[in-house]
Scaffold this active site. Structure first.
Site: not given
Ligand code: GAR
Length: 209
Positions: A14, A61, A86, A89, A105, A140, A170
């Protein structure tokens, strides 16, 4: 030009989509809680400043989040993009960036908050799946949804294939939403998204059937 930081933990596809989109804003820093995140290599290749703040070196945290907050202040960031970051927060951190922080997400929120979304969609036999860009609030995956990419689950989809298809969506919707922010088309006023001058009632949908 607004100054953007991207928070990552993993591959950073992303982040790459945001870099490739040549936004009207500037990505001034990429912050990872994992030193081996490939996203850091992507940032370096694009000439973007990077920082690694490993959560495991902090006692709580809140202290970890304070270190991230300080880095964002040092970069003089206007807006924060979570792109595969991941970590949950703390409320204090989220409140400090509320209205100035987006997440993506891999599900059609409010369905399938949390982890393992693709397998859970398959287990439920859902027809539709996708991804959601939303403002980040202390609860969350519960902030206002701005855009959703929607696809139809195929008979031969497994969790890996679905993840791949969702990633494609995405990479389409996240740069679009961030560009709205950069151009001043999307604001957040007292907990409500304002899109092109009007309160946004439903997320903007991008369908790929
Ligand atoms: C993505 O699919 C994003 O939606 C997910 O992690 C992946 C990261 O991919 N995010 C979550 O699950 C957040 N809760 P990337 O590192 O290739 O961008």
């Amino acid at each position: 030009m607004i100054r953007i930081a991207v928070l990552v933990s993993g591959s950073g596809s992303n982040l790459q989509a945001l870099i490739d989109a040549q936004l009207s804003g500037q990505i001034v820093g990429v912050l990872s809680n994992k030193p081996d995140a490939y996203a850091l290599t992507r940032a370096k290749n694009a000439g973007i400043d990077t920082a690694v703040i490993e959560h495991k070196h902090f006692p709580t945290r809140e202290v970890f989040d304070q270190a991230m907050h300080q880095q964002l202040l040092d970069w003089q960031v206007d807006f924060v993009i979570l792109a595969g970051f991941m970590r949950i927060l703390s409320e204090k951190f989220v409140r400090a960036w509320e209205g100035k922080m987006l997440n993506i997400h891999p599900s059609l929120l409010p369905f399938y908050k949390g982890m393992h979304t693709h397998q859970r969609v398959l287990n439920s036999g859902d027809v539709f799946h996708g991804c959601t860009v939303h403002y980040v609030t202390p609860e969350l995956d519960a902030g206002q949804a701005i855009a959703q990419g929607i696809l139809k689950v195929g008979p031969h989809d497994d969790a890996n294939h679905l993840a791949h298809r969702v990633h494609g969506l995405e990479h389409l919707i996240y740069p679009q939403v961030v560009e709205w922010i950069c151009r001043g088309d999307l604001h957040y006023v007292q907990g409500q998204a304002i899109f092109k001058g009007q309160p946004l009632t439903d997320p903007v949908q991008f369908c790929k059937f």
